[in-house]
Design a protein around this motif. Structure first.
Motif, PDB file in Angstrom:
ATOM      1  N   GLY A 138       0.816  -1.199   0.000  1.00  0.00           N
ATOM      2  CA  GLY A 138       0.000   0.000   0.000  1.00  0.00           C
ATOM      3  C   GLY A 138       0.849   1.248   0.000  1.00  0.00           C
ATOM      4  O   GLY A 138       1.997   1.252   0.444  1.00  0.00           O
ATOM      5  N   SER A 139       0.283   2.334  -0.499  1.00  0.00           N
ATOM      6  CA  SER A 139       0.977   3.616  -0.578  1.00  0.00           C
ATOM      7  C   SER A 139      -0.070   4.722  -0.604  1.00  0.00           C
ATOM      8  O   SER A 139      -1.275   4.462  -0.717  1.00  0.00           O
ATOM      9  CB  SER A 139       1.824   3.686  -1.859  1.00  0.00           C
ATOM     10  OG  SER A 139       0.983   3.643  -3.007  1.00  0.00           O
ATOM     11  N   TRP A 140       0.389   5.961  -0.508  1.00  0.00           N
ATOM     12  CA  TRP A 140      -0.549   7.089  -0.617  1.00  0.00           C
ATOM     13  C   TRP A 140      -1.242   7.055  -1.963  1.00  0.00           C
ATOM     14  O   TRP A 140      -2.471   7.218  -2.049  1.00  0.00           O
ATOM     15  CB  TRP A 140       0.196   8.410  -0.429  1.00  0.00           C
ATOM     16  CG  TRP A 140      -0.731   9.600  -0.457  1.00  0.00           C
ATOM     17  CD1 TRP A 140      -1.381  10.147   0.614  1.00  0.00           C
ATOM     18  CD2 TRP A 140      -1.129  10.348  -1.609  1.00  0.00           C
ATOM     19  NE1 TRP A 140      -2.169  11.200   0.192  1.00  0.00           N
ATOM     20  CE2 TRP A 140      -2.030  11.349  -1.161  1.00  0.00           C
ATOM     21  CE3 TRP A 140      -0.822  10.273  -2.967  1.00  0.00           C
ATOM     22  CZ2 TRP A 140      -2.623  12.265  -2.033  1.00  0.00           C
ATOM     23  CZ3 TRP A 140      -1.417  11.186  -3.845  1.00  0.00           C
ATOM     24  CH2 TRP A 140      -2.302  12.173  -3.379  1.00  0.00           C
ATOM     25  N   ASP A 141      -0.477   6.849  -3.040  1.00  0.00           N
ATOM     26  CA  ASP A 141      -1.064   6.780  -4.380  1.00  0.00           C
ATOM     27  C   ASP A 141      -2.133   5.694  -4.451  1.00  0.00           C
ATOM     28  O   ASP A 141      -3.224   5.904  -4.999  1.00  0.00           O
ATOM     29  CB  ASP A 141       0.016   6.467  -5.426  1.00  0.00           C
ATOM     30  CG  ASP A 141       0.936   7.637  -5.706  1.00  0.00           C
ATOM     31  OD1 ASP A 141       0.820   8.660  -5.004  1.00  0.00           O
ATOM     32  OD2 ASP A 141       1.763   7.521  -6.621  1.00  0.00           O
ATOM     33  N   ALA A 142      -1.814   4.516  -3.914  1.00  0.00           N
ATOM     34  CA  ALA A 142      -2.742   3.391  -3.995  1.00  0.00           C
ATOM     35  C   ALA A 142      -4.006   3.675  -3.189  1.00  0.00           C
ATOM     36  O   ALA A 142      -5.119   3.371  -3.643  1.00  0.00           O
ATOM     37  CB  ALA A 142      -2.065   2.122  -3.499  1.00  0.00           C
ATOM     38  N   ALA A 143      -3.855   4.233  -2.002  1.00  0.00           N
ATOM     39  CA  ALA A 143      -5.024   4.517  -1.170  1.00  0.00           C
ATOM     40  C   ALA A 143      -5.944   5.528  -1.834  1.00  0.00           C
ATOM     41  O   ALA A 143      -7.175   5.338  -1.881  1.00  0.00           O
ATOM     42  CB  ALA A 143      -4.572   5.022   0.206  1.00  0.00           C
ATOM     43  N   MET A 144      -5.378   6.588  -2.393  1.00  0.00           N
ATOM     44  CA  MET A 144      -6.211   7.617  -3.015  1.00  0.00           C
ATOM     45  C   MET A 144      -6.788   7.147  -4.344  1.00  0.00           C
ATOM     46  O   MET A 144      -7.936   7.475  -4.689  1.00  0.00           O
ATOM     47  CB  MET A 144      -5.393   8.892  -3.198  1.00  0.00           C
ATOM     48  CG  MET A 144      -4.959   9.545  -1.904  1.00  0.00           C
ATOM     49  SD  MET A 144      -6.349   9.975  -0.810  1.00  0.00           S
ATOM     50  CE  MET A 144      -7.162  11.218  -1.795  1.00  0.00           C
ATOM     51  N   ALA A 145      -6.013   6.379  -5.104  1.00  0.00           N
ATOM     52  CA  ALA A 145      -6.521   5.866  -6.374  1.00  0.00           C
ATOM     53  C   ALA A 145      -7.658   4.885  -6.143  1.00  0.00           C
ATOM     54  O   ALA A 145      -8.684   4.909  -6.848  1.00  0.00           O
ATOM     55  CB  ALA A 145      -5.395   5.205  -7.165  1.00  0.00           C
ATOM     56  N   MET A 146      -7.505   4.008  -5.164  1.00  0.00           N
ATOM     57  CA  MET A 146      -8.569   3.069  -4.832  1.00  0.00           C
ATOM     58  C   MET A 146      -9.794   3.803  -4.284  1.00  0.00           C
ATOM     59  O   MET A 146     -10.938   3.428  -4.575  1.00  0.00           O
ATOM     60  CB  MET A 146      -8.073   2.054  -3.807  1.00  0.00           C
ATOM     61  CG  MET A 146      -7.117   1.016  -4.364  1.00  0.00           C
ATOM     62  SD  MET A 146      -7.983  -0.144  -5.456  1.00  0.00           S
ATOM     63  CE  MET A 146      -6.649  -1.309  -5.786  1.00  0.00           C
ATOM     64  N   LYS A 147      -9.568   4.829  -3.520  1.00  0.00           N
ATOM     65  CA  LYS A 147     -10.676   5.642  -3.019  1.00  0.00           C
ATOM     66  C   LYS A 147     -11.470   6.215  -4.193  1.00  0.00           C
ATOM     67  O   LYS A 147     -12.714   6.166  -4.204  1.00  0.00           O
ATOM     68  CB  LYS A 147     -10.140   6.762  -2.129  1.00  0.00           C
ATOM     69  CG  LYS A 147     -11.198   7.739  -1.641  1.00  0.00           C
ATOM     70  CD  LYS A 147     -10.562   8.860  -0.815  1.00  0.00           C
ATOM     71  CE  LYS A 147     -11.601   9.921  -0.449  1.00  0.00           C
ATOM     72  NZ  LYS A 147     -11.010  11.029   0.368  1.00  0.00           N
ATOM     73  N   GLY A 148     -10.769   6.745  -5.188  1.00  0.00           N
ATOM     74  CA  GLY A 148     -11.446   7.283  -6.360  1.00  0.00           C
ATOM     75  C   GLY A 148     -12.243   6.228  -7.090  1.00  0.00           C
ATOM     76  O   GLY A 148     -13.358   6.483  -7.560  1.00  0.00           O
ATOM     77  N   ARG A 149     -11.697   5.018  -7.202  1.00  0.00           N
ATOM     78  CA  ARG A 149     -12.408   3.927  -7.881  1.00  0.00           C
ATOM     79  C   ARG A 149     -13.674   3.548  -7.128  1.00  0.00           C
ATOM     80  O   ARG A 149     -14.747   3.401  -7.734  1.00  0.00           O
ATOM     81  CB  ARG A 149     -11.505   2.706  -8.029  1.00  0.00           C
ATOM     82  CG  ARG A 149     -12.217   1.516  -8.677  1.00  0.00           C
ATOM     83  CD  ARG A 149     -11.504   0.208  -8.406  1.00  0.00           C
ATOM     84  NE  ARG A 149     -10.308   0.059  -9.217  1.00  0.00           N
ATOM     85  CZ  ARG A 149      -9.499  -0.998  -9.126  1.00  0.00           C
ATOM     86  NH1 ARG A 149      -9.760  -1.965  -8.250  1.00  0.00           N
ATOM     87  NH2 ARG A 149      -8.424  -1.091  -9.893  1.00  0.00           N
ATOM     88  N   VAL A 150     -13.551   3.353  -5.806  1.00  0.00           N
ATOM     89  CA  VAL A 150     -14.701   2.919  -5.019  1.00  0.00           C
ATOM     90  C   VAL A 150     -15.819   3.959  -5.078  1.00  0.00           C
ATOM     91  O   VAL A 150     -17.002   3.627  -5.255  1.00  0.00           O
ATOM     92  CB  VAL A 150     -14.274   2.645  -3.564  1.00  0.00           C
ATOM     93  CG1 VAL A 150     -15.496   2.400  -2.685  1.00  0.00           C
ATOM     94  CG2 VAL A 150     -13.329   1.448  -3.507  1.00  0.00           C
ATOM     95  N   LEU A 151     -15.477   5.225  -4.953  1.00  0.00           N
ATOM     96  CA  LEU A 151     -16.485   6.284  -5.022  1.00  0.00           C
ATOM     97  C   LEU A 151     -17.145   6.322  -6.399  1.00  0.00           C
ATOM     98  O   LEU A 151     -18.361   6.554  -6.510  1.00  0.00           O
ATOM     99  CB  LEU A 151     -15.845   7.635  -4.693  1.00  0.00           C
ATOM    100  CG  LEU A 151     -15.470   7.844  -3.221  1.00  0.00           C
ATOM    101  CD1 LEU A 151     -14.543   9.044  -3.067  1.00  0.00           C
ATOM    102  CD2 LEU A 151     -16.730   8.039  -2.370  1.00  0.00           C
ATOM    103  N   LEU A 152     -16.380   6.101  -7.440  1.00  0.00           N
ATOM    104  CA  LEU A 152     -16.941   6.055  -8.788  1.00  0.00           C
ATOM    105  C   LEU A 152     -17.940   4.920  -8.912  1.00  0.00           C
ATOM    106  O   LEU A 152     -19.056   5.092  -9.424  1.00  0.00           O
ATOM    107  CB  LEU A 152     -15.819   5.879  -9.817  1.00  0.00           C
ATOM    108  CG  LEU A 152     -16.260   5.756 -11.275  1.00  0.00           C
ATOM    109  CD1 LEU A 152     -16.820   7.079 -11.786  1.00  0.00           C
ATOM    110  CD2 LEU A 152     -15.105   5.296 -12.157  1.00  0.00           C
TER     111      LEU A 152
END
Length: 525
Positions: free
Chosen positions: A206-220
């Motif tokens: 996990g990383s900051w990029d991964a957490a925020m990118a996954m957050k964007g996917r889930v919200l989408l």
């Protein structure tokens, strides 16, 4: 018979490897390493998390499947008769007692239990802050990741965030979908906060990029478009990742510039059999198990490079006498077609060709085979070690574009994001249109850019088109013995079924409902 025996061996080997490793480090004081050591020594804590990373599902092998999810969409057909893509998904025979995702429920909550124990105790870590913060961030990232899998598969699920004891009330009820989503987003935000003050690690963690990118996917996926756009934009504005100029190489090489989170394999410690399962069946010296066969439905979506138009559009430049020439470069990187040269062999999928289309055995069902992901320079009979990409920068651009389009906030920026992806593949730009036009362009671009990466399976469900006749009617190539297309070059291979009452969600496993009467079942099951 030899193939079946080999498969049984591979299944047994995979089960044995998982069984031997999954509980190598346990909280039980009777185990080899005590919980006191695990939660104070960062090295042991990292090893503990490594065991959880090992259980992360991937497209080369997820529990209960030896196929890719594309075979349960209009993008592919599996040449084997027995996978659940053919026996359950495409026939709409999924029940609460027999579902490909029953094992996900078990596996996800098993990992969540381990993560709850880790999170409950991680304040005892005795390492330096940047290491401790990374480990804490990874634990919250992984817990969010597993709950996100449960959310998109089942909807609202029981949120269990603390270690449970046998004396606790274990007959928990389901939380609502919104409550589950809020918990997932909170976990990704917590992870991102820790990662901001942590040492960096590789893409397998996990990383900051991964957490925020996954957050964007889930919200989408959950229709929270403004919030999704914001999360994806933060990644695009702050990441050090960049689009890789070698599209095909993204999936074959572990360390490429655009991968954000992946699972890597290393022979002999950790392997998969993606090459063997997906190399075409043939009468030549190169012959695999057939595997996932792209459909004519997908082939027809690859535009002409010179014009950016579909082959079916007037003026596109498409030539029926040479149907595979001049296409989007991602076509050549992803598809094996009649006349392809690969592994030193010219492949003939035409009738009576050495890899001819067939309705029996493991020969291609559609006249095509998958090239994306599959190593050309590795003997297909040997174990495979190419990585599986969970999320990469190109998806973030497309998530951002879709979120902007659906929220109707800035269509020009959505167009720019789509064109960034097209430029990487030397495809002509699209023009800004109205919301409906851009929605169609975005959905097309996702289908091509993310082909076989197990996104379309969820996309057609959340877009509400999984039950459309166009999606359920599967086409194969119609070609003569000379390799010339017959008429429009396609014929119906099969017409699939769809459970409209169930919609996009899968059933809560019946064995869980039998144990816990407080769990309610999803509609349609």
């Amino acid at each position: 018979m030899k193939k079946i025996q080999t498969l049984f061996f591979l299944v047994a080997l995979s089960f044995l490897q998982f069984s031997c490793s999954s509980d190598a480090i346990d909280l039980d004081p009777q185990g080899a390493i005590s919980s006191d050591v695990v939660f104070t020594d960062p090295a042991f804590a990292e090893t503990y998390l490594n065991e959880i990373y090992k259980g992360t599902p991937n497209g080369f092998y997820a529990p209960g499947q030896f196929y890719m999810l594309s075979a349960a969409t209009d993008d592919a057909e599996n040449s084997y008769t027995w996978p659940t893509s053919n026996t359950l998904f495409n026939t709409a025979n999924i029940t609460s007692a027999k579902s490909p995702y029953n094992s996900l429920w078990i596996d996800a909550y098993f990992q969540i239990r381990r993560l709850n124990n880790f999170i409950e105790n991680y304040d005892g870590l005795e390492g330096i802050d940047v290491v401790n913060n990374r480990l804490k961030g990874e634990a919250h990232f992984l817990r969010a990741y597993y709950y996100a899998l449960l959310l998109k598969t089942f909807g609202g699920v029981p949120i269990i965030s603390v270690p449970q004891e046998l004396t606790d009330d274990l007959l928990v009820s389901r939380n609502t979908k919104d409550e589950t989503l809020d918990f997932v987003i909170s976990e990704f935000d917590t992870a991102a906060g820790y990662f901001e003050n942590a040492e960096t690690a590789g893409t397998t963690r996990g990383s900051w990029d991964a957490a925020m990118a996954m957050k964007g996917r889930v919200l989408l996926y959950e229709g929270k478009y403004a919030e999704s756009a914001s999360a994806s934009k933060q990644v695009l504005d702050n990441t050090s990742k960049s689009l890789d100029s070698d599209y095909q190489g993204i999936f074959l090489n572990d360390f490429t510039s655009e991968v954000i989170f992946d699972t890597q394999f290393k022979d002999p410690d950790k392997i998969h059999w993606g090459n063997l399962f997906n190399t075409p069946m043939s009468n030549s010296e190169v012959s695999g198990w057939g595997g996932n066969n792209p459909t004519q439905n997908l082939i027809d979506q690859y535009e002409m490079k010179a014009t950016g138009m579909l082959p079916s559009e007037s003026g596109s430049g498409y030539d029926t006498r040479n149907p595979y020439a001049g296409r989007d470069p991602r076509f050549e990187a992803s598809i094996l077609y009649d006349g392809s040269v690969w592994k030193g062999v010219t492949w003939y999928f035409r009738p009576r060709g050495h890899a001819a289309i067939s309705s029996s055995g493991d020969w291609t069902r559609t006249g095509y085979n998958m090239k994306k992901f599959i190593e050309e320079d590795t003997n297909h009979n040997n174990p495979s070690a190419q990585h599986w990409v969970h999320i990469r920068l190109a998806e973030v651009y497309l998530n951002y574009a879709e979120a902007l389009i659906e929220s109707g906030t800035d269509l020009s920026m959505a167009t720019d994001a789509i064109n960034t992806i097209r430029t990487r593949s030397s495809m002509p730009d699209i023009s800004t249109g109205n919301q409906s036009e851009l929605r169609s362009k975005l959905r097309h671009e996702r289908r091509i850019e993310l082909a076989f990466e197990e996104h379309r399976f969820w996309d057609i469900r959340r877009w509400g088109i999984a039950g459309d006749p166009e999606t359920l009617t599967i086409y194969r190539v119609d070609m003569n013995r000379q390799g010339r297309l017959i008429d429009d070059g396609k014929e119906i291979w099969e017409t699939r079924n769809w459970n409209a009452a169930a919609g996009k969600l899968f059933p809560i496993p019946q064995f869980e409902i039998d144990k816990n009467p407080n769990l309610t079942q999803n509609p349609g099951y």
